[in-house]
Write an enzyme that holds these catalytic residues in place. Sequence first.
Site, PDB file in Angstrom:
ATOM      1  N   ASP A 102       0.836  -1.066   0.000  1.00 36.62           N
ATOM      2  CA  ASP A 102       0.051  -0.020   0.053  1.00 36.62           C
ATOM      3  C   ASP A 102       0.888   1.390  -0.114  1.00 36.62           C
ATOM      4  O   ASP A 102       1.471   1.701  -1.051  1.00 36.62           O
ATOM      5  CB  ASP A 102      -0.790  -0.058   1.188  1.00 36.62           C
ATOM      6  CG  ASP A 102      -2.022   0.716   1.347  1.00 36.62           C
ATOM      7  OD1 ASP A 102      -1.991   1.642   0.370  1.00 36.62           O
ATOM      8  OD2 ASP A 102      -2.961   0.635   2.157  1.00 36.62           O
TER       9      ASP A 102
ATOM     10  N   ASP B  66      -7.973  -9.138   5.359  1.00 37.38           N
ATOM     11  CA  ASP B  66      -9.231  -9.328   6.349  1.00 37.38           C
ATOM     12  C   ASP B  66      -9.997  -7.973   5.967  1.00 37.38           C
ATOM     13  O   ASP B  66      -9.594  -6.898   5.693  1.00 37.38           O
ATOM     14  CB  ASP B  66      -8.602  -9.374   7.568  1.00 37.38           C
ATOM     15  CG  ASP B  66      -7.768  -8.392   7.966  1.00 37.38           C
ATOM     16  OD1 ASP B  66      -6.976  -7.663   7.432  1.00 37.38           O
ATOM     17  OD2 ASP B  66      -8.261  -7.554   8.934  1.00 37.38           O
TER      18      ASP B  66
HETATM   19  C1  PRP Z   1      -1.227  -5.118   5.482  1.00 38.11           C
HETATM   20  C2  PRP Z   1      -0.567  -5.737   4.455  1.00 38.11           C
HETATM   21  C3  PRP Z   1       0.925  -5.380   4.636  1.00 38.11           C
HETATM   22  C4  PRP Z   1       0.813  -3.830   4.967  1.00 38.11           C
HETATM   23  C5  PRP Z   1       0.899  -3.022   3.808  1.00 38.11           C
HETATM   24  O1  PRP Z   1      -1.254  -5.751   6.758  1.00 38.11           O
HETATM   25  O2  PRP Z   1      -0.612  -7.309   4.700  1.00 38.11           O
HETATM   26  O3  PRP Z   1       1.824  -5.889   5.725  1.00 38.11           O
HETATM   27  O4  PRP Z   1      -0.517  -3.729   5.271  1.00 38.11           O
HETATM   28  O5  PRP Z   1       0.579  -1.687   4.026  1.00 38.11           O
HETATM   29  P1  PRP Z   1       1.863  -0.553   3.792  1.00 38.11           P
HETATM   30  O6  PRP Z   1       2.214  -1.150   2.453  1.00 38.11           O
HETATM   31  O7  PRP Z   1       1.192   0.897   3.875  1.00 38.11           O
HETATM   32  O8  PRP Z   1       2.771  -0.732   4.860  1.00 38.11           O
HETATM   33  P2  PRP Z   1      -1.902  -5.448   7.959  1.00 38.11           P
HETATM   34  O9  PRP Z   1      -1.420  -4.555   8.750  1.00 38.11           O
HETATM   35  O10 PRP Z   1      -3.530  -5.092   7.258  1.00 38.11           O
HETATM   36  O11 PRP Z   1      -1.831  -6.856   8.579  1.00 38.11           O
HETATM   37  P3  PRP Z   1      -2.550  -8.261   8.464  1.00 38.11           P
HETATM   38  O12 PRP Z   1      -1.548  -8.725   7.373  1.00 38.11           O
HETATM   39  O13 PRP Z   1      -2.237  -8.945   9.616  1.00 38.11           O
HETATM   40  O14 PRP Z   1      -3.851  -8.310   7.935  1.00 38.11           O
END
Ligand code: PRP
Length: 170
Positions: A98, A154
């Site tokens: 993201d 999720d």
């Molecule tokens: C999501 C995804 C990445 C991160 C990406 O994890 O799995 O780890 O966000 O975002 P970024 O590029 O802005 O850093 P999340 O924190 O939702 O945890 P999860 O995988 O346990 O759902």
Amino acid sequence: MEHTILFGADAIAGEVRRLASAIDEESTKSLVVVTVLKGAVVFSSDLVRAMDTETELVFVSASSYVDGFTPGTELTVRKDGTLGVEDRHVLIVEDIVDTGRTLQALQETIQEERPASIRTVALVDKTVRRSGSFNPTYTGFHITDEFIYGYGLDWDQRFRDLPFIAIANP
Ligand code: PRP
């Protein structure tokens, strides 16, 4: 609940095979596959099974709100707190990138262990949200700013078990 499917199981399987081949083509030695909990678990388990390259599996947990990461389970953590990837070829697996902060922070932390190489793969790329210039080595689907869930991703901890990726705001 009815879901609006954005990427169906067949489309995902095709993309996983394509990414697996691309990674295989550029891999000569075994890989340490670092899976970022929790979201990437589903993608990673399909990916390593689609790859011919021999892999060793490591799991880490990361939060996009914290700079850095903590190793996931005690089974994969060494006493010295490292992942033990010195001189090894590393592949970091993410479900979605993201802002890019999580993957970048993780890559920088792992770099300190002096691996032979580090590559990154994300199944879904949300480039419009990128905060810096970081891009994964391999990317699957590209989306704009949609909220998606399923196949590991999720919605308030629900729906990670869906075999497809759905969109919440079609
Ligand atoms: C999501 C995804 C990445 C991160 C990406 O994890 O799995 O780890 O966000 O975002 P970024 O590029 O802005 O850093 P999340 O924190 O939702 O945890 P999860 O995988 O346990 O759902």
